[in-house]
Design a protein around this motif. Sequence first.
Motif: not given
Length: 287
Positions: A131-135, A147, A142-143, A102-103
């Motif tokens: 973690s959120s790569y989008y954020k 994960p 990636y939203k 996801h990243s």
Amino acid sequence: MKIKSMENRFLQKIWLRGVYFKYHRRVLSFRNPKTFTEKMQWAKVYGNLEDLATYVDKYEVRRYVSDTIGEQYLIPSFGVYNNAEDIDFDLLPASFVIKAVHSAGQNLIITNKKKIDYDEIRKKINQWLNSSYYKSTGEKNYKHIIPRVVIEEYIKEETGGLKDYKFYCFKGKPSFIQVISNREHNQTIDYFDLKWNDLNIRSKMYLNSKKAISKPSNLEEMVKVAELLSAKFSFVRVDLYNVRNKIYFGELTFTPANGLRPYESLKHDIWIGSFIEKEDLRSFILK
């Protein structure tokens, strides 16, 4: 930047202008973007990046690759995991690669599992999963990715290391190739056309290779693979590996380096941007 701000187009544009100026030292234009990096920012605001999750997810994309060009181009996988505790390292080979699906850039290359601390590895993986790569980047592609981590076979060239061949494709047509070498130590970036002529494009962040990069003997097949995988998209970067004349799929990338990696010369950024109109990036998936 708070996630709520990212959902507000006006605030998102303000934030992107600030980030873009930090990297490029010039004002970002959304109304009339000329360069490739500007058009990537435009796509993050106006494009349908959220619809691309299946192709960005490093595990889910395997099905698209298998259906399009055949599973023989896939790096063998040992499994996909929702949490680190599910990984049984005893069942894995001596060497392998762990990738967050996801990243970007969250990878662990394990060359000898006897030398690793499993608790530290699990801690690192759980950090990724939480973690959120989008954020952190604003890349909506990636939203909606769940994960997870995928574990794949460790592949390398005979001389060690692994070159990354990145085909920039516009409306299903590969146009030029970015080659990343020495990723482990002193990474270099070089650019070639499809006949392997050096384009003399330079990055402000990485040097060009001091050694000549040999043209792959199966370059024609690599171009064909990139063409087939990019056929349904207005723009995509198709990443491939080439080990002992065997081609492996790496990933599909729709916002390379988040559109923030500066080129040494503005003319090169404009030249790459000339391959695509901003409106073509409103829907990356061709009708």
